[in-house]
Design an enzyme around this catalytic site. Structure first.
Site, PDB file in Angstrom:
ATOM      1  N   LEU A   1      -6.643  -8.124   0.666  1.00  6.96           N
ATOM      2  CA  LEU A   1      -7.081  -9.489   1.467  1.00  6.96           C
ATOM      3  C   LEU A   1      -7.027  -8.929   3.107  1.00  6.96           C
ATOM      4  O   LEU A   1      -6.293  -7.770   3.433  1.00  6.96           O
ATOM      5  CB  LEU A   1      -5.672 -10.326   1.402  1.00  6.96           C
ATOM      6  CG  LEU A   1      -4.248 -10.265   1.972  1.00  6.96           C
ATOM      7  CD1 LEU A   1      -3.958 -10.053   3.515  1.00  6.96           C
ATOM      8  CD2 LEU A   1      -3.344 -11.136   1.004  1.00  6.96           C
TER       9      LEU A   1
ATOM     10  N   THR B   1       1.094  -1.223  -0.056  1.00  7.58           N
ATOM     11  CA  THR B   1      -0.023   0.044  -0.036  1.00  7.58           C
ATOM     12  C   THR B   1       0.591   1.261   0.075  1.00  7.58           C
ATOM     13  O   THR B   1       1.634   1.340   0.915  1.00  7.58           O
ATOM     14  CB  THR B   1      -0.916   0.088   1.192  1.00  7.58           C
ATOM     15  OG1 THR B   1      -1.625  -1.199   1.224  1.00  7.58           O
ATOM     16  CG2 THR B   1      -1.828   1.039   1.172  1.00  7.58           C
TER      17      THR B   1
ATOM     18  N   GLY C   1      -7.447  -2.033  14.993  1.00  7.70           N
ATOM     19  CA  GLY C   1      -6.161  -1.734  15.033  1.00  7.70           C
ATOM     20  C   GLY C   1      -5.456  -2.556  13.902  1.00  7.70           C
ATOM     21  O   GLY C   1      -6.155  -2.641  12.764  1.00  7.70           O
TER      22      GLY C   1
ATOM     23  N   GLU D   1      -3.380  -4.439  -2.534  1.00  7.52           N
ATOM     24  CA  GLU D   1      -4.143  -5.750  -2.225  1.00  7.52           C
ATOM     25  C   GLU D   1      -5.008  -5.479  -1.126  1.00  7.52           C
ATOM     26  O   GLU D   1      -5.001  -4.618  -0.348  1.00  7.52           O
ATOM     27  CB  GLU D   1      -2.651  -6.682  -1.173  1.00  7.52           C
ATOM     28  CG  GLU D   1      -3.399  -7.863  -0.619  1.00  7.52           C
ATOM     29  CD  GLU D   1      -3.945  -8.805  -2.009  1.00  7.52           C
ATOM     30  OE1 GLU D   1      -3.360  -9.207  -3.009  1.00  7.52           O
ATOM     31  OE2 GLU D   1      -5.046  -9.262  -1.353  1.00  7.52           O
TER      32      GLU D   1
ATOM     33  N   CYS E   1      -2.805  -2.194   9.059  1.00  4.60           N
ATOM     34  CA  CYS E   1      -3.257  -1.342   7.833  1.00  4.60           C
ATOM     35  C   CYS E   1      -4.062  -0.226   8.115  1.00  4.60           C
ATOM     36  O   CYS E   1      -3.749   0.892   7.916  1.00  4.60           O
ATOM     37  CB  CYS E   1      -4.035  -2.493   6.841  1.00  4.60           C
ATOM     38  SG  CYS E   1      -3.125  -3.624   6.105  1.00  4.60           S
TER      39      CYS E   1
ATOM     40  N   ARG F   1       0.125  -6.061  15.602  1.00  4.95           N
ATOM     41  CA  ARG F   1       0.748  -4.556  15.490  1.00  4.95           C
ATOM     42  C   ARG F   1      -0.611  -3.516  15.501  1.00  4.95           C
ATOM     43  O   ARG F   1      -1.827  -3.924  15.119  1.00  4.95           O
ATOM     44  CB  ARG F   1       1.105  -4.491  13.941  1.00  4.95           C
ATOM     45  CG  ARG F   1       2.156  -5.124  13.623  1.00  4.95           C
ATOM     46  CD  ARG F   1       2.807  -4.972  12.207  1.00  4.95           C
ATOM     47  NE  ARG F   1       2.070  -5.920  11.416  1.00  4.95           N
ATOM     48  CZ  ARG F   1       2.580  -6.177  10.276  1.00  4.95           C
ATOM     49  NH1 ARG F   1       3.491  -5.520   9.636  1.00  4.95           N
ATOM     50  NH2 ARG F   1       1.632  -7.298   9.533  1.00  4.95           N
TER      51      ARG F   1
HETATM   52  P1  NAD Z   1       5.021  -7.671   6.873  1.00  3.97           P
HETATM   53  O1  NAD Z   1       5.876  -6.869   7.716  1.00  3.97           O
HETATM   54  O2  NAD Z   1       4.276  -8.904   7.135  1.00  3.97           O
HETATM   55  O3  NAD Z   1       5.917  -8.157   5.555  1.00  3.97           O
HETATM   56  C1  NAD Z   1       6.899  -7.377   5.064  1.00  3.97           C
HETATM   57  C2  NAD Z   1       8.216  -8.163   4.535  1.00  3.97           C
HETATM   58  O4  NAD Z   1       9.081  -7.532   3.749  1.00  3.97           O
HETATM   59  C3  NAD Z   1       9.260  -8.592   5.578  1.00  3.97           C
HETATM   60  O5  NAD Z   1       9.053  -9.994   5.693  1.00  3.97           O
HETATM   61  C4  NAD Z   1      10.287  -7.949   5.579  1.00  3.97           C
HETATM   62  O6  NAD Z   1      11.575  -8.771   6.187  1.00  3.97           O
HETATM   63  C5  NAD Z   1      10.482  -7.748   4.076  1.00  3.97           C
HETATM   64  N1  NAD Z   1      11.093  -6.891   3.674  1.00  3.97           N
HETATM   65  C6  NAD Z   1      11.526  -5.439   4.180  1.00  3.97           C
HETATM   66  N2  NAD Z   1      12.397  -4.695   3.603  1.00  3.97           N
HETATM   67  C7  NAD Z   1      12.684  -5.797   2.653  1.00  3.97           C
HETATM   68  C8  NAD Z   1      13.794  -5.374   1.511  1.00  3.97           C
HETATM   69  N3  NAD Z   1      14.342  -4.294   1.618  1.00  3.97           N
HETATM   70  N4  NAD Z   1      13.799  -6.524   0.783  1.00  3.97           N
HETATM   71  C9  NAD Z   1      13.113  -7.703   0.930  1.00  3.97           C
HETATM   72  N5  NAD Z   1      12.168  -7.845   1.806  1.00  3.97           N
HETATM   73  C10 NAD Z   1      12.006  -6.843   2.629  1.00  3.97           C
HETATM   74  O7  NAD Z   1       3.891  -6.627   5.858  1.00  3.97           O
HETATM   75  P2  NAD Z   1       2.592  -7.049   5.328  1.00  3.97           P
HETATM   76  O8  NAD Z   1       1.477  -7.262   6.372  1.00  3.97           O
HETATM   77  O9  NAD Z   1       2.806  -8.205   4.428  1.00  3.97           O
HETATM   78  O10 NAD Z   1       2.340  -5.652   4.425  1.00  3.97           O
HETATM   79  C11 NAD Z   1       3.125  -5.518   3.311  1.00  3.97           C
HETATM   80  C12 NAD Z   1       2.343  -4.576   2.496  1.00  3.97           C
HETATM   81  O11 NAD Z   1       1.072  -4.938   2.050  1.00  3.97           O
HETATM   82  C13 NAD Z   1       2.254  -3.105   3.194  1.00  3.97           C
HETATM   83  O12 NAD Z   1       2.420  -1.906   2.494  1.00  3.97           O
HETATM   84  C14 NAD Z   1       0.661  -3.226   3.962  1.00  3.97           C
HETATM   85  O13 NAD Z   1       0.174  -2.026   4.087  1.00  3.97           O
HETATM   86  C15 NAD Z   1       0.177  -3.931   2.653  1.00  3.97           C
HETATM   87  N6  NAD Z   1      -0.905  -4.830   2.955  1.00  3.97           N
HETATM   88  C16 NAD Z   1      -1.243  -5.543   4.023  1.00  3.97           C
HETATM   89  C17 NAD Z   1      -2.248  -6.194   4.420  1.00  3.97           C
HETATM   90  C18 NAD Z   1      -2.246  -7.224   5.623  1.00  3.97           C
HETATM   91  O14 NAD Z   1      -3.392  -7.465   6.002  1.00  3.97           O
HETATM   92  N7  NAD Z   1      -1.220  -7.383   6.309  1.00  3.97           N
HETATM   93  C19 NAD Z   1      -3.293  -6.193   3.557  1.00  3.97           C
HETATM   94  C20 NAD Z   1      -3.475  -5.431   2.268  1.00  3.97           C
HETATM   95  C21 NAD Z   1      -2.219  -4.698   2.091  1.00  3.97           C
END
Ligand code: NAD
Length: 438
Positions: free
Chosen positions: A151, A121, A258, A149, A261, A329
């Site tokens: 989800l 995002t 919470g 995304e 996101c 988180r």
């Molecule tokens: P997360 O923290 O679970 O995962 C992020 C991953 O990226 C981590 O494993 C981290 O080690 C890795 N990472 C960080 N810097 C890196 C780099 N330079 N090279 C390679 N890997 C690296 O995050 P998430 O919850 O999966 O969210 C990811 C994105 O998706 C965010 O922008 C979030 O807003 C968005 N998003 C999350 C959700 C959700 O429900 N968690 C839903 C929709 C969108």
């Protein structure tokens, strides 16, 4: 198709596993070597129902692998997804440092044109910055797609494989066709693929999350009025939600939203407004209302035990920000527990999946217990923060035996107030009239 997914968290790992399950070859890349080693050893670092089976099946079939080697994955993949974190920065806006690092690394590794798809995002306009960064380090053509995304944690596999819609933000119809092909196995039932401009796709994600968060904050404000006027927020919710123009999703009052996101995305949208001198007044209010709920909940407990908080034992159910995830988180539970610990309460807490992640966050503010009923031993009250199914129909007799005081503060409105009163509980819920215990 050979694809790479950079970032193996909630989004990247789910996307990688699901794309592999539909026949693609997927390299999941993460900079966290410990996480990659765990994944290679067959350990899934997050709790997400159904994910481990899909990962196992596809690793066995040779379609899914894990690595820290981003250049190697870029060289062998036609499409590269970015799913790294975009946490809240100091000014409330999204911190894009991981995105920019990855963009540069992808550009440097490219030995041919590539399609780069943003799943993280990211604020409106990020598509331009990322394209510029990549163009500054490679001579090959970068075709950028914004593909936010949607989800939900706890139902991530179902959401990914049966999406309400897939948003593809690109001005290039050829690129849209490639991404549509990747999503085709998941969109056969209802082809809800929306192709739009990258800026519109970026804004769609924030607008959707802010709208859902707004419904929760709105309902919490309604619940405060219910408390003042003796109305019942559950009845109001049903009355509103049965209107097909409104619908019944995300209208639950409680301890507030919470997770990783909503809080950061609402703040980032407000920051985007400030940056353009277009204040997002509704969005700012959504977050302010939500933030205040945590102190409000803690204060109700403090007021109930006024003058007697030091050393008073409390039991708590739930650390995760919602059921079916281990994600803590921005979880309201963590903040409320910290506030109560500061007042001298001795808190023991149980969560079915989030004791590892939650225990680290609490850092001594509470003791974690493996058994949900152990936290009740000698406690003056039970506090409920997460709507795990097993908390919905507990063993009330055992609760009665174990609790020193038959007092329940329910931040999720899980029980019927009349039933609780009949059982002799002093039941504090949200936005529903108080019924004195029988
Ligand atoms: P997360 O923290 O679970 O995962 C992020 C991953 O990226 C981590 O494993 C981290 O080690 C890795 N990472 C960080 N810097 C890196 C780099 N330079 N090279 C390679 N890997 C690296 O995050 P998430 O919850 O999966 O969210 C990811 C994105 O998706 C965010 O922008 C979030 O807003 C968005 N998003 C999350 C959700 C959700 O429900 N968690 C839903 C929709 C969108």
């Amino acid at each position: 198709m050979r694809i790479a997914v950079v970032g193996s968290g909630y989004v990247g790992l789910v996307a990688g596993a699901c794309f592999a399950d539909s026949g693609n070859h997927v390299s999941c890349v993460d900079s966290n070597a410990e996480k990659v080693a765990a994944l290679k050893a067959g350990k899934i670092p997050i709790y997400e129902p159904g994910l481990s089976e899909i990962v196992e099946r596809n690793v066995k079939a040779g379609r899914l692998d894990f690595s820290t080697d981003l250049p190697a994955a870029v060289k062998t993949s036609k499409v590269i997804f970015i799913g790294v974190g975009t946490p809240e920065g100091a000014d409330g806006g999204a911190d894009l440092s991981a995105i920019f690092t990855v963009a540069r690394q992808i550009g440097q590794a490219m030995d041919a044109p590539r399609i780069v798809v943003m799943k993280s995002t990211v604020p409106v306009g990020t598509h331009k910055k990322v394209t510029e960064i990549m163009a500054s380090v490679t001579e090959h053509r970068v075709q950028y797609v914004s593909n936010p995304e949607f989800l939900k944690e706890g139902a991530a596999i179902a959401d990914f494989t049966r999406p309400d819609r897939v948003v593809i933000g690109t001005d290039d119809p050829m690129v849209a066709t490639v991404i549509k092909e990747l999503y085709a196995p998941f969109t056969r039932r209802n082809e809800r693929i929306l192709v739009m401009s990258p800026a519109s796709a970026e804004l769609t994600k924030y607008a959707a999350n802010a709208m859902l968060a707004a419904r929760i904050s709105f309902m919490n404000e309604i619940s405060h009025l219910c408390d003042c006027y003796g109305a019942d927020v559950e009845q109001v919710r049903r009355g509103m939600g049965s209107d097909s123009r409104i619908g019944d999703a995300f209208l639950y009052a409680g301890v507030g939203y919470g997770g990783s996101c909503f809080p950061k995305d609402v703040n980032a949208l407000a920051a985007m407004g400030r940056a353009m001198d277009e204040p997002m007044r509704i969005v700012e209010a959504v977050e302010a209302v939500n933030r205040e709920l945590r102190a409000r909940f803690a204060n109700r407990v403090i007021q109930r035990f006024k003058g007697n908080t030091q050393g008073t034992k409390l039991g708590a159910w739930g650390l995760a920000f919602k059921a079916r995830t281990d994600d803590v988180r921005e979880s309201p539970a963590i903040e409320v527990i910290r506030l109560l610990a500061k007042e001298g309460f001795k808190i023991r807490v149980h969560d079915p999946e989030a004791m590892g992640t939650g225990g680290l966050e609490l850092k001594g503010s509470a003791e974690c217990c493996d058994d949900g009923y152990d936290v009740l031993d000698g406690a003056a009250a039970l506090l409920i923060f997460t709507d795990w199914p097993q908390f919905r129909t507990p063993d009330f007799d055992l609760m009665e035996q174990k609790l020193a005081g038959k007092v329940v503060f329910d931040g999720r409105n899980l029980y019927d107030p009349q039933m609780m009163a009949d059982r002799g509980f002093e039941y504090h819920c949200v936005g529903r009239p108080h019924i004195p215990p029988a």
